[in-house]
Design an enzyme around this catalytic site. Structure first.
Site, PDB file in Angstrom:
ATOM      1  N   ASP A   1      63.973  15.330 -16.558  1.00 34.96           N
ATOM      2  CA  ASP A   1      63.857  14.808 -15.192  1.00 34.96           C
ATOM      3  C   ASP A   1      65.255  14.570 -14.629  1.00 34.96           C
ATOM      4  OD1 ASP A   1      63.022  13.680 -12.845  1.00 34.96           O
ATOM      5  OD2 ASP A   1      61.906  12.028 -13.762  1.00 34.96           O
TER       6      ASP A   1
ATOM      7  N   ASP B   1      62.157  18.821  -9.533  1.00 38.03           N
ATOM      8  CA  ASP B   1      63.222  18.261 -10.361  1.00 38.03           C
ATOM      9  C   ASP B   1      62.767  17.799 -11.736  1.00 38.03           C
ATOM     10  OD1 ASP B   1      61.696  16.192  -9.430  1.00 38.03           O
ATOM     11  OD2 ASP B   1      63.361  14.920  -8.816  1.00 38.03           O
ATOM     12  N   GLU B   2      61.595  18.210 -12.188  1.00 36.73           N
ATOM     13  CA  GLU B   2      61.162  17.813 -13.530  1.00 36.73           C
ATOM     14  C   GLU B   2      60.237  18.854 -14.132  1.00 36.73           C
ATOM     15  OE1 GLU B   2      58.542  14.384 -13.890  1.00 36.73           O
ATOM     16  OE2 GLU B   2      58.166  14.467 -11.724  1.00 36.73           O
TER      17      GLU B   2
END
Length: 420
Positions: free
Chosen positions: A16, A106-107
């Protein structure tokens, strides 16, 4: 209850990127490093860790954020850079294993069980991923390593900012049970408040709560799910090629009066975003759900399942409006709203349109095969073709929806909307 099989190794990574949007802005403008910044304006879309120290959070009205942190710096956002750097970070995971499940810009999860003979044990792989993302992209990334997806995600949250946490087999429950329930999937402010009513604040307390009491409090499905996760029972495997089961969009409004001049154009704008995606993949859906968040951040959802799947913009907007009006009527004391969301689920693959006889029934507007439904679908298709040629802003569904103020830029919304 028992935990997962003790013989399994901790090979699932959850990676993350830390305070991603704000970190990208600090990367692009080094003068912002070490300073409290927020992406947005009327509404905080994302905050740096320096701003979070003061209590600034995503979704917060800009005015409140400035009250909490007078030195807060607002930046507009570089959405193409978010996409580029997010893709580049996921590509680093791809270099170590093909088993990657991306869950947002974003993860992502990664299962490294099949590549330890090439790159070493999972903690070493996680360390190398973090080093590469920092060296190649200049961004901090936190990683959790565990045997289940749920525990790996919790471990990455504990690792923040810019850290690595490995939960070895045999230590899982001792690690998990002292943590707050808010770290669990599915525990938002409303569920947290309900659990607090019976004295449940940690995951261990949740695990020791009788299942019947838990299900009475938060519902059968949610109670069973949280009880299982509290004992680290999570059999889910990584899904590398997921088909979306729903399509949705939301709009953070700051704090606005709960009146038609606010929610009607907002719902039309959201319906436009959702329905255009459904039409692009020819995946109409039967269930329409709205979410209304009030000024105190409490939220209410309402849904309706239709006889036929829909993908027409105005039809979706009208159904959503009815649901929102129902929510507001049931909560007459709530005078302000801070967020509206629409989602469509129970999507169908290339559904055939069923024509309807013009019987003048009240629910004809909800029937895609009625005369009105066909006319609306034809108008949608015409708008889609114009946008394909001249861009999305070339034409829309009313001047209010097109020209009204937007507290959250469309670029930010598009990053959050999944492919179908």
């Amino acid at each position: 209850m028992a935990a997962t099989n003790e013989a399994a190794a901790a090979t699932i990574l959850h990676a993350d990127l830390d305070a991603f949007y704000a970190s990208v802005e600090q990367l692009l403008d080094p003068s912002l490093r070490g300073k409290p910044i927020a992406v947005g304006g009327g509404v905080v879309l994302a905050a740096s860790y320096e701003a979070k120290v003061f209590g600034v959070r995503g979704g917060m009205p800009g005015r409140k954020a400035r009250e909490l942190c007078p030195q807060l710096i607002f930046v507009g956002g570089h959405f193409s850079e978010y996409q580029r750097l997010g893709d580049a970070a996921i590509k680093v995971l791809d270099d170590f294993t093909p088993v990657v499940e991306r869950i947002s810009i974003d993860e992502a999860f990664a299962d490294v069980a099949g590549c330890t003979h090439l790159f070493g044990p999972p903690p070493e792989i996680a360390r190398r991923i973090r080093e590469r993302v920092k060296a190649e992209l200049g961004l901090p990334i936190s990683i959790g390593v565990a045997r289940t997806k749920h525990l790996a995600k919790i471990a990455s949250q504990v690792a923040k900012p810019d850290g690595l946490v490995v939960v070895e087999p045999g230590t899982e429950l001792s690690f998990l049970h002292d943590l707050p329930v808010t770290l669990m999937w599915g525990v938002g402010p409303a569920t947290k408040a309900r659990l607090a009513e019976i004295g449940v604040e940690t995951i261990g307390q949740l695990a020791r709560t009788h299942s019947a009491a838990l299900e009475r409090l938060i519902g059968h499905a949610a109670g069973r799910k949280l009880a299982a996760l509290a004992w680290n029972r999570d059999p889910r495997k990584l899904e590398t090629h997921r088909r979306a089961i729903s399509a949705g969009a939301q709009s953070a409004l700051g704090r606005q009066p709960a009146v038609p001049r606010v929610f009607v154009p907002t719902l039309l704008h959201l319906a436009d975003r959702v329905a255009s995606r459904l039409r692009a993949k020819n995946r109409p859906g039967r269930t329409v759900t709205v979410r209304v968040r009030f000024a105190d951040l409490s939220a209410v959802t309402r849904s309706v399942t239709l006889e036929q799947p829909i993908q027409a913009t105005v039809m979706l907007a009208e159904i959503a409006e009815e649901l929102v009006r129902g929510v507001l009527a049931a909560h007459p004391g709530e005078r302000d709203i801070s967020l509206l969301a629409i989602s469509v689920s129970h999507l169908e693959e290339h559904a055939e349109l069923q024509l309807e006889l013009p019987l003048g029934l009240m629910d004809e507007k909800r029937k895609p095969g009625s005369r009105k439904g066909l006319a609306r679908f034809g108008a949608d298709r015409a708008i889609d073709k114009i946008r394909e040629r001249f861009g999305r802003q070339a034409v829309g569904y009313g001047t209010v929806a097109l020209e009204g103020p937007r507290s959250v830029p469309d670029g930010f919304r598009e990053l959050a909307e999944k492919e179908l």
